[in-house]
Design a protein around this motif. Structure first.
Motif, PDB file in Angstrom:
ATOM      1  N   ALA A 253       0.863  -1.226   0.057  1.00  0.00           N
ATOM      2  CA  ALA A 253      -0.178   0.050   0.028  1.00  0.00           C
ATOM      3  C   ALA A 253       1.155   1.143  -0.079  1.00  0.00           C
ATOM      4  O   ALA A 253       0.391   2.246  -0.678  1.00  0.00           O
ATOM      5  N   ALA A 254       2.146   1.035   0.511  1.00  0.00           N
ATOM      6  CA  ALA A 254       2.906   2.060   0.484  1.00  0.00           C
ATOM      7  C   ALA A 254       3.292   2.816  -1.086  1.00  0.00           C
ATOM      8  O   ALA A 254       3.811   4.014  -1.158  1.00  0.00           O
ATOM      9  N   ALA A 255       3.424   2.131  -1.981  1.00  0.00           N
ATOM     10  CA  ALA A 255       3.348   2.423  -3.173  1.00  0.00           C
ATOM     11  C   ALA A 255       2.059   3.501  -3.592  1.00  0.00           C
ATOM     12  O   ALA A 255       2.622   4.346  -4.575  1.00  0.00           O
ATOM     13  N   TYR A 256       1.178   3.648  -2.867  1.00  0.00           N
ATOM     14  CA  TYR A 256      -0.016   4.481  -3.411  1.00  0.00           C
ATOM     15  C   TYR A 256      -0.320   5.577  -2.110  1.00  0.00           C
ATOM     16  O   TYR A 256      -0.957   6.489  -2.553  1.00  0.00           O
ATOM     17  N   LEU A 257       0.199   5.235  -0.882  1.00  0.00           N
ATOM     18  CA  LEU A 257       0.039   6.242   0.091  1.00  0.00           C
ATOM     19  C   LEU A 257       1.254   6.995   0.704  1.00  0.00           C
ATOM     20  O   LEU A 257       2.270   6.361   0.561  1.00  0.00           O
ATOM     21  N   SER A 258       1.026   8.212   1.249  1.00  0.00           N
ATOM     22  CA  SER A 258       2.297   8.940   1.647  1.00  0.00           C
ATOM     23  C   SER A 258       2.699   8.539   3.062  1.00  0.00           C
ATOM     24  O   SER A 258       1.985   7.759   3.726  1.00  0.00           O
ATOM     25  N   ASN A 259       4.102   8.726   3.104  1.00  0.00           N
ATOM     26  CA  ASN A 259       4.638   8.260   4.243  1.00  0.00           C
ATOM     27  C   ASN A 259       4.126   8.880   5.663  1.00  0.00           C
ATOM     28  O   ASN A 259       4.161   8.187   6.540  1.00  0.00           O
ATOM     29  N   ASP A 260       3.349   9.887   5.616  1.00  0.00           N
ATOM     30  CA  ASP A 260       2.985  10.625   6.774  1.00  0.00           C
ATOM     31  C   ASP A 260       1.738   9.934   7.243  1.00  0.00           C
ATOM     32  O   ASP A 260       1.360   9.982   8.427  1.00  0.00           O
ATOM     33  N   LEU A 261       1.063   9.194   6.409  1.00  0.00           N
ATOM     34  CA  LEU A 261      -0.019   8.369   6.332  1.00  0.00           C
ATOM     35  C   LEU A 261       0.284   7.129   7.016  1.00  0.00           C
ATOM     36  O   LEU A 261      -0.240   6.477   7.903  1.00  0.00           O
ATOM     37  N   LEU A 262       1.459   6.333   6.403  1.00  0.00           N
ATOM     38  CA  LEU A 262       1.790   4.891   6.893  1.00  0.00           C
ATOM     39  C   LEU A 262       2.996   5.068   7.919  1.00  0.00           C
ATOM     40  O   LEU A 262       2.946   4.084   8.694  1.00  0.00           O
ATOM     41  N   ASN A 263       3.610   6.013   8.064  1.00  0.00           N
ATOM     42  CA  ASN A 263       4.902   5.679   8.950  1.00  0.00           C
ATOM     43  C   ASN A 263       4.399   5.451  10.498  1.00  0.00           C
ATOM     44  O   ASN A 263       4.925   4.667  11.267  1.00  0.00           O
ATOM     45  N   PRO A 264       3.211   6.113  10.931  1.00  0.00           N
ATOM     46  CA  PRO A 264       2.752   5.908  12.301  1.00  0.00           C
ATOM     47  C   PRO A 264       2.134   4.481  12.547  1.00  0.00           C
ATOM     48  O   PRO A 264       1.845   4.279  13.681  1.00  0.00           O
ATOM     49  N   LEU A 265       1.884   3.871  11.491  1.00  0.00           N
ATOM     50  CA  LEU A 265       1.131   2.709  11.584  1.00  0.00           C
ATOM     51  C   LEU A 265       2.069   1.348  11.412  1.00  0.00           C
ATOM     52  O   LEU A 265       2.883   1.420  10.762  1.00  0.00           O
ATOM     53  N   ALA A 266       1.818   0.470  12.614  1.00  0.00           N
ATOM     54  CA  ALA A 266       2.745  -0.546  12.508  1.00  0.00           C
ATOM     55  C   ALA A 266       2.705  -1.422  11.077  1.00  0.00           C
ATOM     56  O   ALA A 266       1.593  -1.662  10.486  1.00  0.00           O
ATOM     57  N   ASN A 267       3.901  -1.706  10.479  1.00  0.00           N
ATOM     58  CA  ASN A 267       3.811  -2.602   9.175  1.00  0.00           C
ATOM     59  C   ASN A 267       3.513  -1.794   8.193  1.00  0.00           C
ATOM     60  O   ASN A 267       3.012  -2.340   7.154  1.00  0.00           O
ATOM     61  N   GLY A 268       3.284  -0.398   8.238  1.00  0.00           N
ATOM     62  CA  GLY A 268       2.805   0.355   6.991  1.00  0.00           C
ATOM     63  C   GLY A 268       3.582   0.308   5.846  1.00  0.00           C
ATOM     64  O   GLY A 268       2.912   0.524   5.014  1.00  0.00           O
ATOM     65  N   ASN A 269       4.751  -0.093   6.114  1.00  0.00           N
ATOM     66  CA  ASN A 269       5.585  -0.200   4.786  1.00  0.00           C
ATOM     67  C   ASN A 269       5.496  -1.892   4.045  1.00  0.00           C
ATOM     68  O   ASN A 269       5.992  -1.993   3.240  1.00  0.00           O
ATOM     69  N   LYS A 270       4.815  -2.524   5.029  1.00  0.00           N
ATOM     70  CA  LYS A 270       4.773  -3.945   4.594  1.00  0.00           C
ATOM     71  C   LYS A 270       3.475  -4.308   3.713  1.00  0.00           C
ATOM     72  O   LYS A 270       3.443  -5.142   2.910  1.00  0.00           O
TER      73      LYS A 270
END
Length: 261
Positions: free
Chosen positions: A96-113
Motif C-alpha cells: 500500500a506504501a506505493a500508493y499512500l504517503s509516508n505521513d499516513l503510513l509511517n505511524p502505523l505498524a507494518n505500514g510499509n509492508k
C-alpha cells in the motif's frame, strides 16, 4: 411469482419461507423493534418484514425501505478496487506504501509492508480503530462529534500490529479506510465520484445513496435506531447518533440503499 408494488418480484412459495419467518418472529419476540430479511437464490427472491421501523409512530418495516447498510458498503469498496486493478491502476500485490504517503503510513505498524490485497481480505495485521478503547470512549463521551477518517486512523498511531501481514486474519475498518485513499489517489477523484462512476451509474442503482443528509434520510423513510442502555427492556431513540456515525464511515460503511438495489 408475485410482484410487489414498487419493483420487487418475489416467490411466495420460496422453500425458505417458513424458516425465515420463524427467524424474524424469534427476534421480534426478544424485543428487537423491527426486522427485514431478504434472500435471493436459485429459487428466487423472498422477503420477510416484521415489527416497526419507527416504534414511536408504529411505522412498519417495508419492502422498499432505504437504510444504512454499514459494512456491506465494503463490498462496494472491494469491487471498486478490483475494477481499478483490472485497468492496471492498482497492483493488488504491491505494498500500500506505493500508493499512500509516508505521513499516513509511517505511524502505523507494518505500514510499509502490507499489500493492497491484504487490506482487501483483512490479513494486513492492521488494527481496527473502532475496537480501540479510546475510540469507543470518545463515541460515548461525544456521540455527535464524529472524527474524520484521518482522526480515526490516529487511534492506531504507536500501537503494535496484530500480526505480521499475511499470517492471520482480523477484520479492520481501518484497512478499508486506507483502500478508500488508494482509490482516490490512483483516480484523482473523491470517493463519491468513484462510487458513482464505477458502480451506481453502470448498474442503474436508483435507490443507492452516498453522502446523504439527515433531511434526505427522513424523506426516504429510513428507520430509527434504538439502544437498550441499562439492559432493562427500555429502548432509547439514538437515531441522531447513528446517523452521525454512519455518515462519517464513508467508504467502509457510509452507503444508504434498499434491498432491491
Amino acid at each position: 411469482v408475485t410482484t410487489i408494488p414498487g419493483t420487487i418480484t418475489v416467490n411466495p412459495n420460496h422453500p425458505m419461507k417458513d424458516s425465515l419467518t420463524a427467524i424474524v418472529q424469534k427476534h421480534l419476540g426478544k424485543g428487537v423493534p423491527g426486522v427485514q430479511v431478504m434472500v435471493k437464490n436459485a429459487n428466487g427472491l423472498f422477503i420477510v418484514n416484521g415489527g416497526f421501523s419507527k416504534i414511536e409512530t408504529k411505522q412498519p418495516i417495508t419492502d422498499n425501505m432505504a437504510t444504512w447498510i454499514y459494512s456491506i458498503s465494503k463490498t462496494y469498496m472491494a469491487t471498486v478496487i478490483l475494477k481499478l486493478a483490472e485497468r492496471r491502476l492498482i497492483n493488488l500485490d504491491t505494498p500500500a506504501a506505493a500508493y499512500l504517503s509516508n505521513d499516513l503510513l509511517n505511524p502505523l505498524a507494518n505500514g510499509n509492508k502490507f499489500t493492497v490485497r491484504q487490506l482487501l481480505n483483512h490479513t494486513s495485521g492492521l488494527r481496527n480503530h473502532t475496537t480501540e478503547s479510546a475510540y469507543q470512549l470518545a463515541q460515548l463521551n461525544s456521540p455527535l462529534k464524529q472524527p474524520n477518517l484521518k482522526q480515526k486512523i490516529q487511534f492506531l498511531h504507536g500501537k503494535p500490529a496484530l500480526f505480521e501481514p499475511g499470517t492471520d486474519f482480523a477484520y479492520s475498518n481501518s484497512g478499508y479506510t486506507l483502500l478508500q485513499w488508494i482509490a482516490e489517489k490512483v483516480t484523482s477523484k473523491p470517493y463519491p465520484e468513484i462510487l458513482k462512476d464505477e458502480i451506481i451509474t453502470p448498474l442503474n442503482l436508483t435507490k443507492t445513496y452516498y453522502g446523504i443528509s439527515e433531511a434526505q434520510l427522513q424523506s426516504l423513510g429510513a428507520p430509527n435506531y434504538y439502544f437498550e442502555r441499562f439492559n432493562n427492556g427500555v429502548l432509547e431513540n439514538v437515531t441522531k447518533w447513528h446517523n452521525n456515525i454512519a455518515s462519517g464511515l464513508e467508504g467502509y460503511g457510509g452507503i444508504v440503499a434498499n434491498g432491491t438495489d
